[in-house]
Motif scaffolding. Structure first.
Motif, short mmCIF file in Angstrom:
data_model
loop_
_atom_site.label_atom_id
_atom_site.label_comp_id
_atom_site.label_asym_id
_atom_site.label_seq_id
_atom_site.Cartn_x
_atom_site.Cartn_y
_atom_site.Cartn_z
N ASN A 32 0.82 -1.21 0.00
CA ASN A 32 0.00 0.00 0.00
C ASN A 32 0.86 1.27 0.00
OD1 ASN A 32 -2.60 1.56 0.55
ND2 ASN A 32 -1.42 2.04 2.39
N HIS A 57 -7.14 3.08 -7.81
CA HIS A 57 -6.71 1.69 -7.75
C HIS A 57 -6.96 1.06 -6.38
CE1 HIS A 57 -4.43 3.12 -11.29
NE2 HIS A 57 -4.49 1.86 -11.70
N VAL A 58 -6.76 1.85 -5.33
CA VAL A 58 -6.88 1.33 -3.96
C VAL A 58 -8.20 1.82 -3.37
CG1 VAL A 58 -5.81 1.17 -1.69
CG2 VAL A 58 -4.38 1.35 -3.73
N THR A 59 -9.22 0.98 -3.42
CA THR A 59 -10.52 1.31 -2.86
C THR A 59 -10.74 0.56 -1.55
OG1 THR A 59 -11.63 -0.46 -4.08
CG2 THR A 59 -11.43 1.70 -5.17
N ARG A 64 -11.53 -3.16 -2.15
CA ARG A 64 -10.35 -3.96 -2.53
C ARG A 64 -9.44 -4.22 -1.33
NH1 ARG A 64 -8.63 -1.26 -8.40
NH2 ARG A 64 -10.43 -2.05 -9.57
N LEU A 98 -11.10 -6.85 0.86
CA LEU A 98 -10.95 -8.18 0.26
C LEU A 98 -9.52 -8.69 0.40
CD1 LEU A 98 -13.09 -7.81 -3.00
CD2 LEU A 98 -13.70 -9.02 -0.90
N ALA A 99 -8.55 -7.78 0.30
CA ALA A 99 -7.14 -8.18 0.46
C ALA A 99 -6.87 -8.66 1.88
CB ALA A 99 -6.23 -7.02 0.10
#
Length: 346
Positions: free
Chosen positions: A99, A113-115, A118, A121-122
């Motif tokens: 990150n 890109h980084v929501t 997401r 979920l990661a």
């Protein structure tokens, strides 16, 4: 039992400190909306893993230090669960590093890109991978046969000596390269059932699993990847003079400190496991193992201190929550004192 008392006492104190400190971290992010960023969400996830260490992993560690006679499947569950929290912490540290790398490499499109979805979920994926890695001994990669054979050997030895009037068996028996400290004669004579045995970390885990898979594959490899990522972050930050890049470099330095603390706390225990595999004749003192275990658990207590010292906004919010708690607690204590004094005045 007596030699375990200092270890158990320190573990209990450490568990209470870990839970309280990391609950405070979660409460701080929840109460301060300005702290609800992606990075702090990952830090809260790391704090949740640390809470699991203090609430469950340390009590299980205390049970393992007692080396009770337990069913194999109960023993392997107790030994596997602490590895879940450890592996989850490693994968979260790797996720935090990724990150930070995306934030400094993609300053304009980072939010695209980084929501939140997401990232969530990661984190779930990291948890599932941690369970898969840590619970693999329950699926067959274990020392079930040695565990059962150790129990049968102990049964035969106890029965033979009782028949001929020999004294009790030696309290330490070397079985397959692992040392098992057995309990008193009542426990030895009462061992029965084909799945029972002396429960300890080395009794159920294969040395190859602990060293080659857990240490080399699932600990050192992610740590080397993290170091490469942070090295690239610092290289990019040095080539840019903008204040935003420098702030990201400061943040990366804070996260790198987390990685350093993890290495400092966990390497000693993994080195001991490696010695057990590579040097069968080496005798490792129990007190040294206890110190290494305590060091590994101290990592969960050190993480919140790193946040408070290195992140000014986080540290300030953390102190304000502490002051609020003390302020809320003071009127309660004053009210209790008035209640006690009131009957005497009447």
């Amino acid at each position: 039992m007596e030699h375990n008392i200092p270890f158990i006492f320190l573990e209990i104190i450490l568990a209470l400190s870990i839970v309280s400190m990391n609950v405070l971290v979660c409460a701080t992010v929840y109460l301060h909306k300005e702290l609800r960023t992606v990075t702090n969400f990952l830090i809260v996830s790391l704090a949740a893993a640390d809470i699991g260490v203090g609430a469950v992993a340390i009590p299980f560690s205390i049970v393992l230090s007692m080396e009770y006679t337990l069913c194999f499947y109960t023993c392997i569950f107790i030994t596997c669960f602490p590895l879940v929290t450890t592996q989850f912490s490693i994968l979260l540290l790797l996720l935090i590093a990724i990150n930070a790398h995306l934030k400094i490499r993609l300053p304009n499109s980072y939010s695209l890109h980084v929501t939140n979805v997401r990232v969530f979920l990661a984190v779930v994926l990291c948890l599932l991978l941690s369970c898969l890695i840590a619970l693999s001994p329950m699926m067959g990669w274990n020392q079930f046969q040695q565990y059962v054979n150790g129990n049968r050997s102990l049964q035969n030895l106890a029965s033979e000596r009782s028949m001929v009037g020999y004294p009790r068996p030696s309290p330490v028996i070397d079985l397959s390269g692992a040392y098992f400290s057995h309990k008193e004669a009542d426990n030895n004579s009462g061992i029965q059932g084909e799945h029972l045995g002396c429960c300890s970390l080395t009794a159920v885990f294969s040395p190859e699993y602990l060293v080659y898979f857990v240490f080399f594959g699932c600990t050192l490899l992610p740590l080397f990847i993290m170091l490469a990522i942070y090295g690239n972050i610092f290289r990019v930050a040095r080539s840019h003079l903008r204040s935003a890049k420098r702030w990201e470099a400061h943040m990366a330095c804070t996260l790198l400190l987390l990685v350093g603390m993890f290495c400092l706390c966990w390497i000693p225990l993994n080195v001991i496991n490696s010695l057990r595999l590579l040097c069968w004749s080496c005798s490792i003192p129990v007190n040294l193992i206890h110190v290494a275990v305590i060091f590994s658990h101290m990592n969960s207590f050190a993480n919140p201190l790193v946040y408070a010292m290195r992140k000014k906004d986080f540290g300030g919010a953390l102190r304000s929550v502490c002051l609020d708690l003390l302020t809320c607690w003071s009127p309660v204590k004053a009210c209790c004192r008035k209640t006690k004094v009131h009957p005497q005045n009447g």
